[in-house]
Scaffold this active site. Sequence first.
Site, mmCIF file in Angstrom:
data_model
loop_
_atom_site.group_PDB
_atom_site.id
_atom_site.type_symbol
_atom_site.label_atom_id
_atom_site.label_comp_id
_atom_site.label_asym_id
_atom_site.label_seq_id
_atom_site.Cartn_x
_atom_site.Cartn_y
_atom_site.Cartn_z
ATOM 1 N N ASP A 343 0.865 -1.171 0.000
ATOM 2 C CA ASP A 343 0.000 0.000 0.000
ATOM 3 C C ASP A 343 0.908 1.229 0.000
ATOM 4 O O ASP A 343 2.129 1.085 -0.079
ATOM 5 C CB ASP A 343 -0.910 0.002 1.244
ATOM 6 C CG ASP A 343 -0.131 0.192 2.545
ATOM 7 O OD1 ASP A 343 1.127 0.228 2.509
ATOM 8 O OD2 ASP A 343 -0.759 0.314 3.610
ATOM 9 N N ASP A 345 1.493 4.788 2.351
ATOM 10 C CA ASP A 345 1.097 5.443 3.608
ATOM 11 C C ASP A 345 1.544 6.904 3.612
ATOM 12 O O ASP A 345 2.685 7.196 3.249
ATOM 13 C CB ASP A 345 1.771 4.731 4.792
ATOM 14 C CG ASP A 345 1.584 3.224 4.744
ATOM 15 O OD1 ASP A 345 0.495 2.763 5.088
ATOM 16 O OD2 ASP A 345 2.530 2.511 4.328
ATOM 17 N N ASP A 433 -3.244 4.587 2.835
ATOM 18 C CA ASP A 433 -3.599 4.977 4.203
ATOM 19 C C ASP A 433 -3.175 6.426 4.436
ATOM 20 O O ASP A 433 -2.047 6.791 4.113
ATOM 21 C CB ASP A 433 -2.859 4.102 5.234
ATOM 22 C CG ASP A 433 -3.383 2.670 5.261
ATOM 23 O OD1 ASP A 433 -4.493 2.429 4.741
ATOM 24 O OD2 ASP A 433 -2.682 1.800 5.803
#
Length: 509
Positions: A343, A345, A433
């Site tokens: 992902d 962040d 995120d």
Amino acid sequence: MQAKSLVCEEEDQVSSVKTIRKRSKPTSVGVPSHVIKFKEVRLYLVERKMGSSRRSFLTQLARSKGFVVDDILSDEITHVVSEDSETSSLWTWLKGCGLGNLSKMQVLHISWFTDSMREGRPVTVENRHLIQDALPALQIESALAPVAMISQYACQRRTSTDNKNKIFTDAFEILAENYEFNDLKSSCIAFRRAASVLKSLPWTVECIGATQGLPCLREHTKAVMEDILQCGRSFEVEKILSSERYQTLKLFTSVFGVGLKTAEKWYLRGLRSFSEILAEPSIELNRMQKSGFLHYGDISRAVTKAEAQALGNIIDEAAHLITSDAVIAMTGGFRRGKEVGHDVDFIVTTPEAGKEEYMLRQIIDSFKKQGILLYCEYQASTFHMSKLPCQSFEAMDYFAKCFLILRLEASRVDGGLSCAEGDNRGWRAIRVDLVSPPMDRYAFALLGWTGSTQFDRDLRRFARSERRMILDNHTLYDKTKKEFLTARSEEDIFAHLGLEYIEPLQRNA
Ligand code: UTP
Ligand code: MN
């Protein structure tokens, strides 16, 4: 094979001093009338520069605190303590003493002694305590010397992304994961720590003898390494990889929104594949899991640096349209120099206190308007200083944050998207995120969200065990002084902890 290391994390917090060298037989030299508390440690105080009366005073002090102090320098000594600032003359003298064991002794500055007296126990040897022999730089590269200097704490080691022992650490990570799946936490931690130590080595382990003196490697970890060294693979790991339970839990937890509990529940119900789950009428997927399955192909594929950068630009643009003083920082694996991630962040905040949470919601709105918001789980801030310090570390911090799936267009990415073969949609879904700490918490949040997870764990463990401090994503609290310590940068936090600064690129523990 059976796990030998069923100790809990707390029990495992032995000072690394203990792991350096085990003594075999006691000597009669300097046996004090006091109670001996630290059998593994045998001190020798160098009289040169210290003077004889100060030496006998310090000797008495140490003995009264349970330390063994010998009057004579012999091969039994584990720690040589000196006040001599002339390193070369000290080493010339030591080498002339006819010792057979000098390479295994810790030669330490008096600061280690005073720290240990203050703590009432032998404190972990840190780089700043060592009096290093300046002459034989080559010898320090050799087998024994670096081993004695490797800390049991990842936050005292430098670990780049260049892992020279991947063959072992991959095996350890599978074992650790399997222990996690079976709820054997301490064995899981033991293998994660062992993997982390090997990742920090600038050399490849080529024989088991080379691991002598390395911290955190136990019998079981060494047995796995021996298998790999001898046969190129570990039979224990192969057995795990072929087990139905491991394969199924691994598959199910790879779905966004599916944790171990849910995966296990499905497994126990006899489900083995995604199609079986999706066809099962009694299973009600939550919103996150539905998105997880919907975008599974995209979000289970690695995110590249170029894609992460493109998302950084999108977030930057959105934030700066909302407020010109927006502060954006990419964290996680990409900040540590990783080439790919699962992902991306980011920290998004603003110096204007209290405005950061509002800003985060505005950014999400902007994504919605741009048509790139595929999924959003927003968590409002529950942060308040009165809740701190947290006595137990929780995985989640209290800051406002969101877990997103964003649509990234190929046209935004330098060099294009990393696409599955035959995929010509021109976009892909990526997990992002965002976390929004208030600006005065920025340094703590940055340190926590940069990771690695193992590096952070050991920072907190070091703070607690070596400094009587509590560190988390919000604060650093000094239990001795009973006060919160302020930090404007990550460097400030390392300094409060008395640690050498470790740059993000070296935190891949
Ligand atoms: P990640 O899980 O994203 O790991 O968490 P990573 O190191 O970036 O690895 P990949 O490349 O994505 O797989 C990043 C850091 O953020 C912390 C984690 O502990 C980790 O150190 N984190 C994450 C928090 O502190 N709180 C959270 O709620 C989530
Ligand atoms: Mn990440």
